[in-house]
Design a protein around this motif. Structure first.
Motif, PDB file in Angstrom:
ATOM      1  N   ARG A 164       4.243  -1.158  -0.264  1.00 34.57           N
ATOM      2  CA  ARG A 164       4.141  -1.107   1.353  1.00 34.57           C
ATOM      3  C   ARG A 164       3.967  -2.460   2.156  1.00 34.57           C
ATOM      4  NH1 ARG A 164      -1.617  -1.518   0.190  1.00 34.57           N
ATOM      5  NH2 ARG A 164      -1.131  -3.578   0.806  1.00 34.57           N
ATOM      6  N   ASP A 165       4.061  -3.187   2.413  1.00 37.53           N
ATOM      7  CA  ASP A 165       3.816  -4.559   2.593  1.00 37.53           C
ATOM      8  C   ASP A 165       5.732  -4.914   3.060  1.00 37.53           C
ATOM      9  OD1 ASP A 165       1.434  -5.032   3.282  1.00 37.53           O
ATOM     10  OD2 ASP A 165       1.474  -6.438   1.774  1.00 37.53           O
ATOM     11  N   SER A 166       6.501  -4.625   1.566  1.00 40.87           N
ATOM     12  CA  SER A 166       8.251  -5.302   1.839  1.00 40.87           C
ATOM     13  C   SER A 166       8.811  -3.885   2.483  1.00 40.87           C
ATOM     14  CB  SER A 166       8.593  -5.900   0.866  1.00 40.87           C
ATOM     15  OG  SER A 166       8.858  -4.653   0.028  1.00 40.87           O
ATOM     16  N   GLY A 167       8.482  -2.668   2.505  1.00 34.21           N
ATOM     17  CA  GLY A 167       9.068  -1.722   2.708  1.00 34.21           C
ATOM     18  C   GLY A 167      10.410  -0.940   1.611  1.00 34.21           C
ATOM     19  N   ASP A 168      10.326  -1.868   0.297  1.00 37.50           N
ATOM     20  CA  ASP A 168      11.200  -1.795  -0.565  1.00 37.50           C
ATOM     21  C   ASP A 168      10.920  -1.120  -1.380  1.00 37.50           C
ATOM     22  OD1 ASP A 168      13.842  -2.894  -2.133  1.00 37.50           O
ATOM     23  OD2 ASP A 168      12.589  -4.624  -2.713  1.00 37.50           O
ATOM     24  N   THR A 169      12.020  -0.914  -2.055  1.00 36.08           N
ATOM     25  CA  THR A 169      12.410   0.333  -3.771  1.00 36.08           C
ATOM     26  C   THR A 169      11.850  -0.330  -4.266  1.00 36.08           C
ATOM     27  OG1 THR A 169      13.949  -0.348  -4.077  1.00 36.08           O
ATOM     28  CG2 THR A 169      14.192   1.664  -1.753  1.00 36.08           C
ATOM     29  N   LEU A 170      11.773   0.351  -4.885  1.00 37.65           N
ATOM     30  CA  LEU A 170      10.945   0.680  -6.743  1.00 37.65           C
ATOM     31  C   LEU A 170      11.656  -0.423  -7.769  1.00 37.65           C
ATOM     32  CD1 LEU A 170       8.393  -0.106  -8.839  1.00 37.65           C
ATOM     33  CD2 LEU A 170       9.220   2.363  -9.501  1.00 37.65           C
ATOM     34  N   GLY A 213      -3.029   5.889 -16.039  1.00 37.81           N
ATOM     35  CA  GLY A 213      -3.384   6.690 -15.556  1.00 37.81           C
ATOM     36  C   GLY A 213      -2.971   6.788 -14.272  1.00 37.81           C
ATOM     37  N   PHE A 214      -1.631   5.467 -13.618  1.00 33.25           N
ATOM     38  CA  PHE A 214      -1.285   5.934 -11.992  1.00 33.25           C
ATOM     39  C   PHE A 214      -0.088   6.438 -12.476  1.00 33.25           C
ATOM     40  CE2 PHE A 214      -4.016   2.661 -12.473  1.00 33.25           C
ATOM     41  CZ  PHE A 214      -4.891   2.108 -11.429  1.00 33.25           C
ATOM     42  N   GLU A 215       0.814   7.551 -11.725  1.00 30.05           N
ATOM     43  CA  GLU A 215       1.915   7.837 -11.642  1.00 30.05           C
ATOM     44  C   GLU A 215       2.729   7.911 -10.548  1.00 30.05           C
ATOM     45  OE1 GLU A 215       3.629  12.516 -11.172  1.00 30.05           O
ATOM     46  OE2 GLU A 215       2.094  12.085 -11.532  1.00 30.05           O
ATOM     47  N   TYR A 216       4.466   7.090 -10.327  1.00 29.84           N
ATOM     48  CA  TYR A 216       5.134   7.001  -9.135  1.00 29.84           C
ATOM     49  C   TYR A 216       5.483   8.058  -8.317  1.00 29.84           C
ATOM     50  CZ  TYR A 216       8.270   5.192  -5.992  1.00 29.84           C
ATOM     51  OH  TYR A 216       9.761   4.610  -5.126  1.00 29.84           O
ATOM     52  N   PRO A 227       7.788   9.010  -5.315  1.00 34.89           N
ATOM     53  CA  PRO A 227       8.725   8.190  -4.308  1.00 34.89           C
ATOM     54  C   PRO A 227       8.890   9.329  -3.692  1.00 34.89           C
ATOM     55  CG  PRO A 227       9.556   9.575  -6.297  1.00 34.89           C
ATOM     56  CD  PRO A 227       7.971   9.771  -6.866  1.00 34.89           C
ATOM     57  N   GLU A 228       8.227   9.548  -3.131  1.00 32.14           N
ATOM     58  CA  GLU A 228       8.043  10.667  -1.874  1.00 32.14           C
ATOM     59  C   GLU A 228       6.950   9.668  -0.513  1.00 32.14           C
ATOM     60  OE1 GLU A 228       4.970  12.401  -4.344  1.00 32.14           O
ATOM     61  OE2 GLU A 228       7.041  12.129  -4.821  1.00 32.14           O
ATOM     62  N   ILE A 229       6.177   9.553  -1.679  1.00 29.02           N
ATOM     63  CA  ILE A 229       5.359   7.746  -0.762  1.00 29.02           C
ATOM     64  C   ILE A 229       5.794   6.691  -1.139  1.00 29.02           C
ATOM     65  CG2 ILE A 229       3.284  10.103  -0.141  1.00 29.02           C
ATOM     66  CD1 ILE A 229       1.524   9.066  -1.780  1.00 29.02           C
ATOM     67  N   ASN A 230       6.852   6.550  -2.173  1.00 30.57           N
ATOM     68  CA  ASN A 230       7.230   4.688  -2.165  1.00 30.57           C
ATOM     69  C   ASN A 230       5.946   4.091  -2.641  1.00 30.57           C
ATOM     70  OD1 ASN A 230       8.503   3.417  -3.144  1.00 30.57           O
ATOM     71  ND2 ASN A 230       8.646   2.172  -0.871  1.00 30.57           N
ATOM     72  N   GLN A 231       4.863   4.784  -3.727  1.00 32.53           N
ATOM     73  CA  GLN A 231       3.923   4.388  -4.190  1.00 32.53           C
ATOM     74  C   GLN A 231       3.580   4.560  -5.723  1.00 32.53           C
ATOM     75  OE1 GLN A 231      -0.428   5.267  -2.561  1.00 32.53           O
ATOM     76  NE2 GLN A 231       0.874   5.266  -0.812  1.00 32.53           N
ATOM     77  N   PHE A 232       2.582   4.142  -6.424  1.00 31.35           N
ATOM     78  CA  PHE A 232       1.779   4.360  -7.851  1.00 31.35           C
ATOM     79  C   PHE A 232       0.425   5.380  -6.993  1.00 31.35           C
ATOM     80  CE2 PHE A 232       5.030   2.099  -9.369  1.00 31.35           C
ATOM     81  CZ  PHE A 232       4.796   2.377 -10.879  1.00 31.35           C
ATOM     82  N   ARG A 233      -0.101   6.113  -7.396  1.00 29.72           N
ATOM     83  CA  ARG A 233      -1.036   6.633  -7.060  1.00 29.72           C
ATOM     84  C   ARG A 233      -2.160   7.278  -8.793  1.00 29.72           C
ATOM     85  NH1 ARG A 233      -2.424   9.631  -1.983  1.00 29.72           N
ATOM     86  NH2 ARG A 233      -2.344   7.617  -0.324  1.00 29.72           N
TER      87      ARG A 233
END
Length: 57
Positions: free
Chosen positions: A18-24, A46-49, A51-57
């Motif tokens: 989020r903060d760097s706007g970088d990719t995984l 229990g977390f899934e990456y 990519p469309e929102i660039n985060q794990f949930r």
């Protein structure tokens, strides 16, 4: 250095995404970790990456 605890780890990774706007890929390169291992470790917690929102949930 990234935390070992999966809940702290997902928080740290999402913050960097989020903060760097970088990719995984970019974060894994900087941190020296294998992307597939990281995804698997967080998947086991229990977390899934998402990519469309660039985060794990």
């Amino acid at each position: 250095m990234l935390p070992k605890d999966p809940f702290m780890l997902v928080s740290a990774i999402n913050m960097k995404l989020r903060d760097s706007g970088d990719t995984l890929d970019g974060i894994c390169n900087v941190e020296g970790v294998d992307k597939l291992d990281l995804i698997e470790q967080l998947k086991n917690a229990g977390f899934e990456y998402m990519p469309e929102i660039n985060q794990f949930r």
